[in-house]
Design an enzyme around this catalytic site. Structure first.
Site, mmCIF file in Angstrom:
data_model
loop_
_atom_site.group_PDB
_atom_site.id
_atom_site.type_symbol
_atom_site.label_atom_id
_atom_site.label_comp_id
_atom_site.label_asym_id
_atom_site.label_seq_id
_atom_site.Cartn_x
_atom_site.Cartn_y
_atom_site.Cartn_z
ATOM 1 N N HIS A 219 3.203 -1.055 -6.538
ATOM 2 C CA HIS A 219 3.542 -2.092 -7.846
ATOM 3 C C HIS A 219 2.528 -2.096 -8.918
ATOM 4 O O HIS A 219 2.892 -2.254 -10.052
ATOM 5 C CB HIS A 219 3.923 -3.467 -7.470
ATOM 6 C CG HIS A 219 5.336 -3.380 -6.416
ATOM 7 N ND1 HIS A 219 5.299 -3.036 -5.123
ATOM 8 C CD2 HIS A 219 6.625 -3.683 -6.734
ATOM 9 C CE1 HIS A 219 6.507 -3.084 -4.656
ATOM 10 N NE2 HIS A 219 7.307 -3.685 -5.495
ATOM 11 N N ASP A 292 12.120 4.865 -6.548
ATOM 12 C CA ASP A 292 12.032 3.442 -6.569
ATOM 13 C C ASP A 292 11.838 3.162 -7.979
ATOM 14 O O ASP A 292 11.990 3.682 -8.899
ATOM 15 C CB ASP A 292 10.587 3.410 -5.926
ATOM 16 C CG ASP A 292 10.435 1.832 -5.335
ATOM 17 O OD1 ASP A 292 11.115 1.159 -5.550
ATOM 18 O OD2 ASP A 292 9.560 1.899 -4.451
#
Length: 546
Positions: A219, A292
């Site tokens: 992330h 993702d």
């Protein structure tokens, strides 16, 4: 095992009448904001330039949406969530090519859970790994899937198929079933079957080619996996290979560098060698490959936000999840097709895979869910009982220390302290459960004859580590309960008795008290390797008593 496309002729018929813009829209899965799709929301205006979610669906011909807490999707309860799903589906089927939406969320359970109470709070993947019961893993997925379906969610972006072999992994950890590739593979298959066969929702194995051995969070950065091809085949591959054989509907990519599989340095999400050569060709996966989130830093370091979606599709992805600039992504993909950079036949093949998945799961022409009956499925007493039982069965005695089990709590002065999750006061809940069981709560450690401390991913020299050391000096009977990964064992004093719950779910306090007072020893078994603890404490002079 390969999947037959099936005999439903509608996907091909729908594809034949779609415009290029409609085809590209089917490949986009975006977050939308608010609980009323017809009401303006500033989040939609900022993200799409259009304030109402229903209008966004119509304008971009979106193939899918994804719900989060931070998009306010769950803010008004399950009944309104069901109404939101129905209205979004109506917007999709009433415009463009008339194709229903894939409505997704991340409900892995454990720390990656979007749909909170009254949905059933199962403890998550690593607790299931500690139980080691495939039927239990399947049952948890089946219940979760049925509760999602009851509010109109068609797709669970779960299970996590990563093998967590790095104790420092900041992004997977308890989201993994454990460190044994074969056992993780079995658990993944059980959950895929629970979601798809028992509940009728799509499952998604993630994060290919394997995110379990990294100390970087994708992330916020771009992790590098240094496994050789042989190590990948032995450690990372088995759960994904098993998921493909179990005909999982989707596989999600990882924003990781994996030099042994893609020497160019591009993340796996943008690698044709990983997505097409390995996943599609070598493993024979015929389902849908979804990226993702493209909002994550791991995939945005070397290319623009308009370029990344094009590269992901060219690499072999079918669905683009959460492009930071949805309109820019749509325009860039259209331009890539019109310029010949992406073959139109490739787009058709991707759209057809998506439409076939939607046909299998009833998404092409979805039947509205009934908001008035969702609580007949969501958070029922039977579901809650199952979650409570699994939380109890998962608890593991990782170190005996000075506190002998079982503990007679009647009249015992107990001080409760430690880590508090942001979503609820777990410390207070544990204190209440201990008091109900007969303990006398005390506010000061020096007045307690038992201290129970919650820990979560303890680092060496951290405030948590110092707290437990101070507690052990102040009280001869200290018991810790790790509600994150069980590796806390390595950083805490050897005289402290340690339990691992692997979860901060609200079912944990009652489960801990049951284990403390039960004549039977805890039945959970650590699904990750804690043996290095022996070497660690030999160096520091501690002697484990496992």
């Amino acid at each position: 095992m390969s999947r037959s496309p099936g005999g439903d002729p509608r996907p091909e018929q729908i594809l034949a009448r779609m415009s290029l813009a409609e085809k590209v829209g089917q490949l986009l899965v975006c977050e939308i904001y608010g609980t009323d799709p017809d009401r303006p929301h500033p989040g939609n205006l900022d993200h799409f330039g259009t304030a109402a979610a229903a209008r966004v669906i119509e304008e971009l011909h979106l193939g899918g949406v994804v719900y989060f807490r931070w998009t306010d999707s769950f803010a008004d309860g399950p009944e309104q969530l069901a109404r939101l799903s129905n209205r979004l589906q109506a917007a999709a089927t009433g415009s463009g090519a008339g194709v229903g939406l894939m409505i997704a969320t991340d409900q892995e359970q454990g720390p990656s859970s979007r749909f909170g109470r009254p949905a059933t709070p199962f403890p998550g993947a690593m607790p299931l790994g500690a139980i080691g019961d495939l039927d239990a893993a399947r049952a948890a997925a089946a219940v979760t899937g049925r509760e999602l379906a009851a509010v109109g969610i068609t797709t669970d972006l779960a299970p996590d198929a990563d093998v967590n072999v790095n104790p420092a992994n900041p992004v997977i950890g308890v989201r993994s079933f454990g460190a044994d590739p074969a056992r993780v593979a079995e658990m993944v298959v059980a959950q895929v079957e629970g979601y798809q066969q028992d509940a009728g929702v799509s499952a998604c194995a993630k994060h290919f080619p394997g995110h379990g051995d990294t100390a970087t969070d994708s992330h916020t950065g771009l992790p590098v996996i240094d496994h050789s091809q042989q190590e990948w085949q032995h450690t990372d591959l088995p759960p994904f290979e098993a998921a493909v054989a179990a005909e999982v509907d989707m596989v999600m990519t990882a924003h990781i560098r994996f030099p042994a599989l893609e020497p160019s340095g591009e993340p796996a999400t943008l690698s044709r060698a990983v997505l097409t050569d390995l996943l599609r060709t070598r493993l024979g996966f015929q389902g849908v490959i979804i990226t993702d989130s493209l909002e994550m830093a791991g995939v945005r370091q070397s290319h623009s936000d308009r370029e990344v979606p094009v590269m992901a599709l060219a690499a072999g992805a079918d669905l683009i999840l959460m492009p930071p600039d949805p309109r820019g992504a749509r325009d860039a993909i259209v331009e890539a097709v019109e310029s010949g950079r992406i073959d139109p036949r490739q787009i058709d093949a991707k759209v057809l895979r998506v439409l076939r998945m939607k046909a299998r799961r009833g998404m092409l022409d979805p039947v509205p869910v009934d908001p008035e009956t969702v609580r007949q499925t969501v958070g029922t007493p039977q579901h809650l009982d199952l979650a409570a039982d699994l939380a109890r069965r998962a608890i593991t005695l990782v170190h005996r220390g000075r506190v002998a089990l079982p503990v007679d709590l009647a009249g015992r002065r107990v001080h409760v302290c430690g880590w508090r999750p942001p979503e609820h006061d777990l410390v207070s809940s544990l204190g209440d459960a201990l008091e109900v069981a007969g303990a006398t709560p005390v506010a000061r450690v020096d007045r307690a004859d038992l201290v129970v401390c919650l820990t979560h991913d303890v680092a060496a020299g951290s405030d948590q580590a110092r707290l437990v050391a101070d507690l052990a000096r102040a009280c001869p009977a200290v018991l810790t309960v790790s509600v994150g990964t069980p590796y806390d064992l390595w950083e805490l004093p050897a005289e402290v008795t340690q339990l691992a719950a692997y979860s901060s779910a609200e079912t944990v306090p009652a489960a801990v008290v049951k284990v403390l007072t039960d004549d039977r020893p805890p039945c959970g078994m650590s699904p990750v390797d804690l043996s290095v603890w022996h070497n660690h404490h030999q160096v520091t002079g501690h002697r484990p008593n496992l």
